[in-house]
Design a protein around this motif. Structure first.
Motif, mmCIF file in Angstrom:
data_model
loop_
_atom_site.group_PDB
_atom_site.id
_atom_site.type_symbol
_atom_site.label_atom_id
_atom_site.label_comp_id
_atom_site.label_asym_id
_atom_site.label_seq_id
_atom_site.Cartn_x
_atom_site.Cartn_y
_atom_site.Cartn_z
ATOM 1 N N MET A 310 0.815 -1.248 0.047
ATOM 2 C CA MET A 310 0.057 -0.057 0.217
ATOM 3 C C MET A 310 0.862 1.324 -0.088
ATOM 4 O O MET A 310 0.555 2.211 -0.827
ATOM 5 N N ILE A 448 -7.813 -6.525 2.001
ATOM 6 C CA ILE A 448 -8.256 -5.095 1.530
ATOM 7 C C ILE A 448 -7.088 -4.064 1.226
ATOM 8 O O ILE A 448 -7.291 -3.374 0.009
ATOM 9 N N LEU A 449 -5.902 -4.256 2.001
ATOM 10 C CA LEU A 449 -4.845 -3.544 1.385
ATOM 11 C C LEU A 449 -4.289 -4.027 0.198
ATOM 12 O O LEU A 449 -4.193 -3.403 -0.893
ATOM 13 N N GLY A 452 -6.764 -2.659 -2.334
ATOM 14 C CA GLY A 452 -6.603 -1.200 -2.549
ATOM 15 C C GLY A 452 -5.319 -0.809 -3.334
ATOM 16 O O GLY A 452 -5.356 -0.036 -4.171
ATOM 17 N N SER A 453 -4.338 -1.897 -3.173
ATOM 18 C CA SER A 453 -3.213 -1.442 -4.008
ATOM 19 C C SER A 453 -3.484 -1.478 -5.513
ATOM 20 O O SER A 453 -2.686 -1.190 -6.277
ATOM 21 N N LEU A 550 -11.582 -3.080 -9.977
ATOM 22 C CA LEU A 550 -10.933 -1.968 -9.312
ATOM 23 C C LEU A 550 -10.229 -1.292 -10.485
ATOM 24 O O LEU A 550 -9.852 -0.043 -10.337
#
Lengths: 691, 100
Positions: A310, A448-449, A452-453, A550
């Motif tokens: 992240m 989640i990280l 997100g990345s 995403l």
């Protein structure tokens, strides 16, 4: 302890692997002793040796496909302990061998063109050879101690190559920084080695694998088969300490600060060392010691990796240097791999290592190609050819580089049908399985990280492609920018073909079909990891859909924000661009880590040293001076005493003797012969008196 | 041959040496006298060693005396040379610096 250090004989495969190790070493030695005027010939020779090494390593891979080859011999003996060294070729090692050699070969070829006319040309190629040999040493070594030796050697060659233009102050500082930060990680490595030695009395990996299989855990104690027992906490400490070496080498949080600075080195070096191979050595080390890691250590690794993934991705968002964006993305991708290792996705993490090595080397070499073109077009003007604010609209002038960049960039984002999708998807799937197995919200932080990345990666890669290749050119153009020679184009094309998923898996949407991943076996660990059991697995299709959506969101967002007609693009120039808010500066300054270390470690350290210096000058020096003065005074007193008393006594004795001599010499009458006569007569008288 | 003859010869030689040492004024001749006396002692050593030939200590001592005599002659002559340099004479009667 029992004698477990048997000697294993050489076999054709290990001899071939040894040859692969020796070839770059030979290239290093030959180039070092060759004359400067032969340097171009020598660089071709170096590339040729690398080609041979690549072909040999492919032969090794074919042999090692289904079997493990191990050769070892006694290195030295110390007391009753025998230290061995040798080669251990399993499938990950053979794959790594091919990757290292092949990319090193391409980088050699690329460098012939890129470094043309550089004054350190010969030195550069010699150090490339040294680096490749030491890297192969890490890959092949069967022994943690030998791995540590080569580990330090790659650190050294990385230092030498970052500081290739050592007359530039920034490059020299970056090289020193990389070296020192790596040493901090190595402290952990050494601590880990000590604990392993204490418990098992061996560094040999194969023995460690079998010894770890026989350990028992009872009452919080860690008992090895030979009966040596330590508190269980030390097992965790050993794992984390060894991983700390990987943190330094693979630029993980909190030691990732050296990698962006390392971009001061020549770009092919960044591609080889700081993207594809050396920084992946940390991940490879974790794979080699995978069975030594218990569940706590693995969780620690997973969190470190996820946080780094992240942080690296966020930091890549606002960089202006084309290579720094890639450096932060490397940090982020290495974070992915370690996150994968941490959740037990051993195969997926290694798979990502290999795909990443190719597409990231491709990205770096494409960036190098752009930098080279800009330098050639504008040789006199001293402008920063790495700054994206001097670029823009390059897709027309360097079309092949553009295509290579986009292909590798899509792989980096994880776009389906590209290689990055396969490996990243596999890692994300496993993190989610792992989090499901833990039944706790806290562990969902890692997926989640990870997801997100993915989003942020898509944003910064698109931003870079838009800023570099679209719109209008912003730098000062002297001659028109031209595409580089066939050599560079060929290298870029090979690497961008490797970024396409079909090379890695027959079905480019489904990583389980990958020829590579399906063959890597997760080593059986003594600990019931059990986190990747199929019952917790989420739907693969769902994971792919989430990550792809995403990714597309990121691309669309990046297009809207950074498109050539947009406000950001128009303002993006050397004069007007400044971080506008806290988040942008946070990203631009890499989470203020450098400043943090400056304030927390370096400045207090400077204070301590100046305090120590003050103590030194004002107290210790003064004491020494006082002592010196005292002894001078004392010696004056002693000298006076010497003259007055000691010398006086001697003189008095001499004077007395002289007086006695003068007083008594008048008795003598200068008739020596008459004395003799008297003495003889006296003797005769004595004789007569006695007898 | 009776051992007394050796003793007679040696005491004769010793007496001659002593006479030279006591009467002659030349320092070199005095040194020669000393040599005669030493050789008288040598004759005694060799003569007595006849009674115990296996031991051979007397003969060995005679050799030893010859070596010492050679050293003594070297040192003595060197002293005589220095004396000659200093006083321009080697007449013992004239060398009387110590006389009060």
């Amino acid at each position: 302890m029992t004698q477990v250090n048997d000697i294993l004989d050489w076999n054709p495969v290990t001899i071939m692997a040894l040859l692969v190790f020796c070839l770059p070493l030979l290239s290093f030695i030959i180039i070092s002793i060759s004359k400067e005027k032969h340097q171009v010939l020598m660089s071709w020779l170096a590339s040729l040796t690398m080609l041979m090494a690549s072909l040999l390593s492919i032969a090794v891979l074919l042999q090692a496909w289904s079997e493990v080859y191990h050769t070892k011999f006694t290195w030295f003996q110390w007391a009753e302990y025998i230290f061995t060294m040798g080669l251990l070729i399993d499938l990950p090692a053979a794959l790594m061998l091919v990757t290292v050699n092949f990319i090193a070969f391409l980088v050699h070829l690329f460098s012939i063109e890129y470094m043309k006319g550089d004054e350190g040309y010969k030195r550069y190629f010699a150090f490339l050879g040294l680096f490749t040999a030491s890297m192969i040493g890490i890959v092949l070594a069967d022994n943690l101690l030998v791995i540590f030796v080569f580990w330090e050697l790659v650190g050294l060659s990385s230092y030498l190559l970052i500081g290739h233009w050592f007359s530039k102050e920034k490059a020299a500082k970056a090289a020193t920084k990389a070296f020192i930060v790596n040493r901090i990680g190595d402290i952990g490595f050494v601590i880990g080695l000590s604990i392993i030695w204490l418990q098992f009395n061996t560094f040999d990996l194969v023995e460690l694998y079998s010894l770890m299989g026989n350990i028992q855990v009872a009452d919080g104690m860690w008992i090895s088969a030979s009966g040596s027992s330590l508190s269980l906490i030390w097992l965790t400490v050993a794992g984390i300490a060894l991983f700390f070496g990987a943190i330094g080498k693979s630029a993980q949080f909190p030691l990732q600060i050296w990698l962006p600075d390392a971009m001061e080195g020549p770009t092919p070096v960044s591609a080889l060392i700081h993207a594809a191979t050396m920084v992946a050595a940390g991940v490879y080390l974790v794979a080699r010691i995978f069975v030594l890691l218990n569940i706590d250590a693995l969780t620690f690794i997973a969190f470190t990796g996820a946080i780094t993934a992240m942080m690296g991705a966020v930091a890549a968002l606002t960089q202006n240097d084309i290579k720094k964006v890639l450096a932060f993305s490397t940090i982020s991708q290495l974070g992915y791999m370690l996150m994968g290792m941490g959740v037990g996705a051993y195969d997926a993490a290694l798979f990502h290592l290999f795909t990443h090595a190719f597409f990231k080397a491709g990205l770096f070499l494409a960036a190098g190609s752009i930098i080279h073109s800009l330098h050639l077009s504008n040789q006199a003007n001293d402008f920063d050819a790495q700054d994206m604010r001097n670029m823009g609209g390059l897709r027309k002038s360097v079309p092949v580089t553009f295509i290579a960049y986009v292909l590798c960039g899509l792989a980096l984002m994880g776009m389906p049908i590209f290689s990055g999708f396969l490996s990243k998807d596999a890692i994300l799937l496993d993190t989610l399985t792992w989090a499901n197995a833990h039944q706790s919200m806290f562990f969902y932080l890692i997926p989640i990280l990870g997801f997100g990345s993915v989003l942020i990666t898509a944003v910064y890669v698109s931003r870079q492609i838009l800023l570099v290749f679209f719109g209008e050119f912003k730098g000062q153009e002297v001659k028109s920018i031209k595409e580089n020679s066939l050599l560079i184009k060929g290298v870029l094309l090979i690497l961008s073909i490797m970024a396409i998923g079909v090379c890695w898996s027959i079905n480019p949407f489904y990583s389980e079909m990958s020829w590579l991943m399906s063959h890597i076996e997760i080593p059986s660990s003594a600990f019931d990891i059990g986190m990747l059991s199929a019952s917790f697995a989420p739907s693969h299709l769902m994971v792919s859909l989430i990550s792809t959506s995403l990714l597309l969101t990121g691309v669309v967002f990046a297009y809207l924000k950074y498109r050539p007609e947009g406000q950001y693009f128009r303002n993006y120039s050397l004069e007007t661009l400044k971080p506008q808010n806290f988040w942008q500066s946070l990203s631009y300054e890499n989470w203020y880590l450098d400043q943090f270390y400056q304030t927390v470690f370096i400045n207090p350290f400077h204070k301590i040293t100046s305090f120590a210096k003050a103590i030194d000058t004002h107290i210790i020096d003064r004491m020494v001076n006082l002592f010196g003065m005292g002894s001078v005074i004392f010696s004056y007193i002693v000298a006076w005493f010497d003259r007055a008393f000691v010398d006086g006594t001697v003189n008095a004795v001499v004077f007395l003797t002289g007086r006695v001599g003068t007083a008594t010499r008048s008795i003598h009458g200068s008739k020596a012969q008459s004395y003799i006569l008297a003495a003889v007569i006296g003797l005769i008288i004595i004789i007569f008196l006695i007898f | 041959m009776q051992i007394e003859f050796y003793f007679l010869i040696s005491s004769f030689l010793f007496a001659i040496g002593l006479a030279i040492v006591v009467t002659r004024k030349n320092a070199i001749l005095v040194l020669m006298g000393i040599e005669l006396m030493l050789n008288a002692a040598n004759i005694n050593f060799v003569a007595i060693s006849q009674s115990a030939p296996d031991v051979g200590a007397g003969q060995f001592f005679a050799l030893f005396v010859i070596v010492v005599a050679a050293a003594e002659a070297a040192v003595g002559l060197a002293i005589v040379l220095r004396v000659y340099d200093y006083f321009k004479t080697i007449d013992l009667d004239n060398i009387n610096e110590l006389k009060g």
